[in-house]
Design an enzyme around this catalytic site. Structure first.
Site, short mmCIF file in Angstrom:
data_model
loop_
_atom_site.label_atom_id
_atom_site.label_comp_id
_atom_site.label_asym_id
_atom_site.label_seq_id
_atom_site.Cartn_x
_atom_site.Cartn_y
_atom_site.Cartn_z
N ARG A 162 1.16 27.57 -23.29
CA ARG A 162 1.06 26.24 -23.63
C ARG A 162 0.03 25.75 -22.60
NH1 ARG A 162 3.06 26.82 -27.51
NH2 ARG A 162 5.01 25.92 -28.54
N GLU A 175 -3.27 17.98 -26.30
CA GLU A 175 -3.74 18.49 -27.54
C GLU A 175 -3.50 17.42 -28.47
OE1 GLU A 175 -1.46 22.21 -28.58
OE2 GLU A 175 -2.31 23.14 -26.90
N HIS A 228 -5.26 25.78 -31.01
CA HIS A 228 -3.66 26.16 -30.98
C HIS A 228 -3.36 26.74 -32.26
CE1 HIS A 228 0.47 24.93 -29.17
NE2 HIS A 228 0.39 26.39 -29.74
#
Lengths: 316, 316
Positions: free
Chosen positions: A231, A259, A278
């Site tokens: 993360r 993000e 991601h």
């Protein structure tokens, strides 16, 4: 008005699902009825108040969380991702959380190793040369003989370790408790200066936030590669930017903070960094895999058993 | 005029080496004297005519080959690469060739797998998005559950097979003779339509030239990936270009025909192709590795034994 009619036994466990794929995935699970809800909406479908399980998806956490408080019988939140940080500590009291560990683990580990190999073997430089139609050989690094520290000793870490072994690399896993083949964060400062790469595949918790900070990065050896497939907030982006601009470290990041990464963020153009948006778990077939894992957890719950992937709370 | 004085016993085997690293690598080999020559030059150093071994390097083949005919005692050409196609059939009669198999095998297999993973996981598209500071997720393919056909069942093929296994892929090796885990080219037409990727790591010989031709490519399934880490002429480039422009196949090529690939060659800009400039073995430390293998072969020759890596001719 008749509520929409979920399939199956009316006494069965009612499970709310955020997409039609969930209806299919749960159609054959014994003792379960599935009802679709809109995870971006402000209301629940008729009949939803009987639900004891809600299947949720990280991208819609902010709109889904208010809906959970309106489900008096809710006992389990089943996430479609392995990472459950948007839900941790935010679901109603007494509600447990299980995740989709196993659905994405190998895909995310695969991307982490793909990014590490691409960085070591200089693929971004060759792609740039290709765009200029230029044949420009240069020596790269290699996993052969390399030492790789893997932060995270669960499903993902084990996959990363197995994947780098046939390339001749030696992986050391870092977990919460020391055991055969696993060290703890206390051992990391002494190990870091010898590592050719660090691969971060930790979940995000209060204990792991910014675990890769300026001090951590400073102990990494010159020319080492940092891969973050966990993360974004696990890594202090400002400290990483400083090391990248100094030309001392290289990085490959599948996750960032925030993000999506804003267009004007300095990470996009920092030297020696490769960024993917991601997509660790985003391989074709991922939806079927995550629903297969979710269906297993829901089936266990419906049988009165503890789901294997319970990650927060307990089912009384 | 006194000839330059190679180190060691004047009765020892005289070995010509194309770079100073060779003097160091052979300094401690029993029964061997090393003398440096210029592989780009038109003359040999004084005393060279006593040489029975010449160490050669593929990039200088065209200037080195004429020098070999002027060495009356020459018995062995030791190549610094595994591929020896520039020398095959072109050394003087009675001269054997040994190669550097083992020096580059794992590095080349590593690049082949890195290119395959990069292609499957869409890394070129993400690098392009990064250059535009654009966060553009898309699903990729995966080695999980993939079938990979590996043309070449030697050192490289075995490494590729071992490397893809922990990702969940199943590799089938294709060699000259069928054996446990190895099929032959006769089996390939039936296998091709089921393969998600084909990795070519064959040596170039008259039998393997253009083994990947239009018919071969046509049997590959839609969306499959071709990786060539062997030699450029193994693949019919025109046939591959047609499949790339049709959007039916993707490719990653570390080798092309010719090399360097000219600036105006259509492969540079074909859709779905990733090109690296023949760097399979070019990882840091490669020079030490290739000289370590070369020194082992020369040491065996000096002891009167058959070098393990003899690939053409025999030592009477």
């Amino acid at each position: 008005m008749t509520p929409p009619s979920p399939t199956g036994d009316p006494d069965a466990t009612l499970v709310l699902v955020p997409e039609p794929a969930g209806l299919d995935a749960l159609a054959d699970v014994a003792g379960v009825r599935a009802l679709e809800y809109d995870p971006r909406g402000s209301s629940l479908p008729d009949g939803a108040e009987a639900a004891t399980v809600v299947v949720v998806d990280n991208p819609h956490a902010e709109t889904t969380l208010p809906l959970l408080g309106r489900l008096p019988r809710l006992r389990l939140v089943q996430n479609l991702s392995a990472g459950f940080d948007p839900w941790d500590g935010r679901v109603p009291d007494g509600v447990a959380i299980s995740n989709a560990r196993g659905a994405h683990g190998r895909a995310t580990a695969e991307l982490a190793v793909a990014l590490l190999l691409a960085t070591l073997r200089e693929l971004p430089a060759f792609a740039d040369a290709q765009a200029r139609r230029a044949w420009e050989p240069r020596d790269g690094g290699s996993l052969a003989g390399a030492r790789v520290l893997v932060l995270g000793a669960g499903d993902l870490g084990a996959h990363v370790s197995a994947m780098v072994a046939p390339f001749g690399a030696t992986a050391t896993l870092v977990g919460r408790t020391a055991r055969e083949g696993v060290v703890t964060m206390d051992d990391v400062p002494a190990l870091l200066p010898e590592q050719d790469a660090v691969v971060v595949v930790l979940p995000l918790t209060d204990a792991t936030r910014r675990v890769v900070d300026a001090t951590f990065l400073a102990r990494m050896k010159d020319g080492a590669v940092l891969v973050n497939a966990g993360r974004g907030p696990l890594v202090d982006a400002d400290a990483l930017l400083a090391e990248l601009h100094a030309g001392r470290l290289r990085a490959a990041l599948d996750v960032t903070d925030p993000e999506p990464l804003p267009e004007d963020h300095p990470l996009w153009t920092a030297p020696g960094v490769l960024i993917t948006p991601h997509v660790g778990g985003d391989v074709r077939g991922w939806q079927a895999r995550q629903w297969a894992v979710a269906a297993e957890q829901v089936a266990a719950f419906a049988r009165g058993e503890r789901p294997d992937n319970l990650v927060a709370g307990e089912l009384a």
